[in-house]
Each structure stands twice: as C-alpha cells, then as structure tokens.
Scaffold this active site. Sequence first.
Site, mmCIF file in Angstrom:
data_model
loop_
_atom_site.group_PDB
_atom_site.id
_atom_site.type_symbol
_atom_site.label_atom_id
_atom_site.label_comp_id
_atom_site.label_asym_id
_atom_site.label_seq_id
_atom_site.Cartn_x
_atom_site.Cartn_y
_atom_site.Cartn_z
ATOM 1 N N SER A 1 -5.450 2.521 3.428
ATOM 2 C CA SER A 1 -4.195 1.813 3.569
ATOM 3 C C SER A 1 -4.365 0.535 3.263
ATOM 4 O O SER A 1 -3.488 -0.107 2.748
ATOM 5 C CB SER A 1 -4.310 1.638 5.128
ATOM 6 O OG SER A 1 -3.673 2.867 5.929
ATOM 7 N N GLY B 1 -18.329 10.066 -11.059
ATOM 8 C CA GLY B 1 -19.007 10.177 -12.425
ATOM 9 C C GLY B 1 -18.339 9.399 -13.380
ATOM 10 O O GLY B 1 -17.251 8.672 -13.091
ATOM 11 N N ASP C 1 -1.244 -4.384 5.923
ATOM 12 C CA ASP C 1 -0.429 -4.460 5.042
ATOM 13 C C ASP C 1 0.127 -5.762 4.534
ATOM 14 O O ASP C 1 -0.155 -6.345 3.359
ATOM 15 C CB ASP C 1 0.637 -3.366 4.917
ATOM 16 C CG ASP C 1 0.413 -1.614 4.982
ATOM 17 O OD1 ASP C 1 -0.776 -1.647 4.604
ATOM 18 O OD2 ASP C 1 1.193 -1.024 5.553
ATOM 19 N N GLU D 1 -1.625 -1.043 11.160
ATOM 20 C CA GLU D 1 -1.352 -0.890 9.876
ATOM 21 C C GLU D 1 -0.416 -1.808 9.203
ATOM 22 O O GLU D 1 -0.474 -2.391 7.970
ATOM 23 C CB GLU D 1 -0.527 0.448 9.819
ATOM 24 C CG GLU D 1 -0.223 1.003 8.429
ATOM 25 C CD GLU D 1 -1.293 0.971 7.538
ATOM 26 O OE1 GLU D 1 -1.531 0.165 6.750
ATOM 27 O OE2 GLU D 1 -2.184 2.053 7.646
ATOM 28 N N GLY E 1 -15.776 7.994 -16.364
ATOM 29 C CA GLY E 1 -14.368 8.315 -16.537
ATOM 30 C C GLY E 1 -13.458 8.332 -15.263
ATOM 31 O O GLY E 1 -14.048 8.130 -14.242
ATOM 32 N N ILE F 1 -16.143 3.924 -10.753
ATOM 33 C CA ILE F 1 -17.063 4.038 -9.587
ATOM 34 C C ILE F 1 -17.758 5.307 -9.864
ATOM 35 O O ILE F 1 -17.318 6.508 -9.837
ATOM 36 C CB ILE F 1 -16.475 3.923 -8.342
ATOM 37 C CG1 ILE F 1 -15.413 2.841 -8.158
ATOM 38 C CG2 ILE F 1 -17.315 4.163 -7.082
ATOM 39 C CD1 ILE F 1 -16.255 1.473 -8.122
#
Length: 528
Positions: free
Chosen positions: A441, A499, A240, A236, A501, A482
Amino acid sequence: MMASDGSGGGRRQGFTEIGGSACTLPGGATCEGPLPADHPVAVSIYLKPKSTDPAGSGDPFERRASLHRADIDALCAHASDHGLTVLEADPARRLVRLSGTAAQISEAFDTRLEAWSHDGHRFHANSRPLGVPDALHGVVESVLGLDTRAIAHSRIVRPRRSQPAGIEPNKLAQLYDFPSGATGSGVTVALIELGGGFRASDNNAAFKAMGLRPPTVLAVSVDGATNTPGGDADGEVALDIQVVGGVAPGARIAVYFAPNTDAGFADAISQAVHDRTNKPSVISISWGSAESSWSNQSVTTMNSVLADAAAAGVSVFAASGDSLATDGVDDGAAHVDFPASSPSAIGCGGTFLSLSGGAIARETVWNDDTGNGGGQDGGGTGGGISDLFPVPPFQQNANLPPSVNGGRKGRGVPDVAGNAAPGSGYAVVVDGQKQVVGGTSAVAPLWAGLTALINGRAAKPVGFLPDFLYAQPASAGLTVPITQGNNKPEGSSIGYDAGPGWNACTGLGRPNGQKLFDALTGSTGAIS
C-alpha cells in the site's frame, strides 16, 4: 468457489448473453431466496472500447465521446423502456449508470437477483449470466454492481509484535535520493479509496512532524461514497495521503471515495481519468485481490478503464499484495494481485530496509516468514506470473521466469518496488494516533509521489512508465535492483526468488530518485 446456476431455462427471446457475466460465489455461501422485487439496485454499464480514435484537433475526450454517443443513446432508451432511471450517461467514459428495483433490473438484463450470506456478510448477486437486447450485443462490455460483495482489500500491514521506530515518508524520499528541490507543484495525484476517510487534524499532525506544510487534499465522491473516517480503512487513506504529500509536498491530492464493489472500483478509476476539474496525471491504488476472485467481465472493464488511463497519459500505480506468492489464497497455487497484474497498471512490490547511521545498509525482498521484514510477522510482498494475461510488449525482453503454476508464460508482477515491510515501516498519524504501518500500500503512493515530482518539471506527463523503464539498460541505474530474498511462504516452494535484473518479487527494483528524475525531465543534476 461455487458457480451460480446459469441455466435459468434459457435466454429470453431477443436477448443475447454478456460473455463473462456469470457470478462465481464463495464455497459455503447460503442463498436466502430471491431479492425482494422492490429492492433498490444500481448498476454501471460499460461499453466496449472502439478500436480507433477519430483523428482531429480539439478535446480528445470529446472525440472519444463521439464514438460512443449513439450507443449510449440506445442503451438509455432500453433503460427507459424498463422504467429505469439514468443516473449518469457519459460517452467519453463509455459509461451509463442506472438505478431501479430488483425486478426492473432483472427484466432489463434477463437475469435473476438473489440474496446471499457468507461468513456473516449479506449481499446480493445475479444467479444467472446477464443478457442484453440483440441490438446491443457487441456493444455492451459489462454490467457491474449486481454482485455487492467487497471486491478488494487494502494492502496495508501493521506490526504484530514490537512497534518499530518507523520512517517518516519525506525521510524515505531522502534515503531513495529523490530530488530535493522539486515539489510536484501544479500536479494532482489521485488516490482510489474503497472505504474509510481522513481528518484534517491527522494531516496537520503528520505534516507538522515532517516539517512540511499540509498539502491541499480534496475528497471526491464516486457513486455516493464519501469521506467517512472512523473505520479500519482510515489507516489506508492516511498512509496514502501522507506518503504522497511527504514525497511531493507541492502536489494537490484528490481522494476518490467509492463503494467497495466491482462497479465502484472501476467507476473511481474512470472518474479520476476523466476528471476535467482536478485533472490528475497520476493515480495510486492500494487496494486489490487475487486474480481468481474477479469475474471475467469485471477484469475486462477494469482493464479497459486502466487502458483509458494509459491512453490519456495518466500513470497508474497499484500495490501487488502483502501475502507473498499465494496472495492469501489457500489452494496450493501461486496467485498475483489484480489490478496490479493488469498490463495497463504499474505493479508495486515490497522491500525491507536495514539502516545504519541514517543510510541504507541493506535492502532485501520483504518476507516476514523468513525474517526478512524486521521480525514483525506481517506477511510479505506479492508477485509472480499472471494466470490471466500474456506477456505484454514492454516485458518481452525482461527474461520472465515460467509460472510455478505449471510453467505458463505470462505478465510478470510487479514492475517496481519500494520499502513496504512493517519492520521498516512508515510513521503516520491515523485517527489522532501515531502509528507505524507497512504494506505494498505504501509503495504505490511512493512511486506516485515521485512521478508527481517528475511531471511537475517534465515537458509532459510521463504516462505509462514501464514503456520507458523496461527499455533502459541496467547500466543507466534508474532503479536499484533487489537481488536477495524470495516471496515464498515458510516451508513452501510456492513462489519466486530474487536475483539480477527483473524478478517476480520486486520487479526492476526500487527507485533511484535523482537519476530517474533527471532522465525523465532532461535535468543534469539536483535542482535548487
């Protein structure tokens, strides 16, 4: 979950209960008896925010401190009366940290501390709600740190089947049309880490592979935690650092290492927001857990420190989880991840990228249960409607769906999205090994890096980005929606469909880098 016994024979005279301080223990937890009286205990006590900030010139942190100084002094006097040691007292942060024995803490806050075990882990927790002297009632917001269970999980996912080729973070920035000439120079990005550590050798190898100079990376200790590489959380931390540095190679990166407790998590965010040395204007959080796993008082304080960040103009991006709409809770209901669901955080959902000829051919909701993640069998993006928070002002016109948990209207998660599927995952270096990893992440540091690029050129830090993004017309094209996929587990109706918006899988969509940069910096095209 099982609630601890809150009866305890009534409140001690002169003490008032702290609302929301009851501890909820997991089912199957075994009590091993009272915590030994001499067991060392540390707590973080947050005061309630004041409703007004005194106007005037000068340091805004000092102005805020002036509001809380008298209450801080009263709390420290109470601690002294019970033999407790004041580790830290910061009026600007509304924070007092205390240490003492279990007996002293129990006496000072009118509670009982007991040792517990669950699934092979030992911890201690308060077995009745906490109390404060009547004179401090209405002043104390929370007393954190008495429940020492891990509060959060990292939101990183490794491929479980074949190893994909992976995308280097700076290459993904190019695919998302991030500005090619901006570097984030002069900006500090804060990373909140609840475990693990980093090695300079990993950073050197990763940035050499990207053709970049390694960024300046600083380790900042919170509540005694330090940069300690060698554990599972190293992946992690590496992800990052390498995503932020790959996107914004000129930015400084300050990594705030904190214990994985409710106190450690809140203290890390608060310390980053008020860090007058490193002065981060962006915070990335890749840790979280389902809203249902948090106590009321820990949610309240996490929200208040995140609100402090927004008020200070600091953008906070938080991963929305990697276990689809249930967030890993097996109770037949949908859950969203916290702190991504906080109305003062910017929730980050996940997508799956299909590439052709070095360009994006298709981008869909990440859901490996439906094969929308490269077939890596690695979970899928979290998202949905909060069970805790109402619809915030910035989402009033977002056409949020009703919750699948009975139709409730509430805060929608996430706000934005980006590549997260392990099947189109990020090529990183962890503990000397090249790996490909995914998870939401990666999306929090991706957006944090883009925000660093913007802050490096804008007249002032962008701050709480949703206030701006939700007010823009879709025709502005600042994000790419998306529209295909869902975050429902296989064979389940629990979840949401994508969908047009905003949707409860990927929010407003992934970044359209150059357009967003131009809109927030006043630029009119790519910079050189």
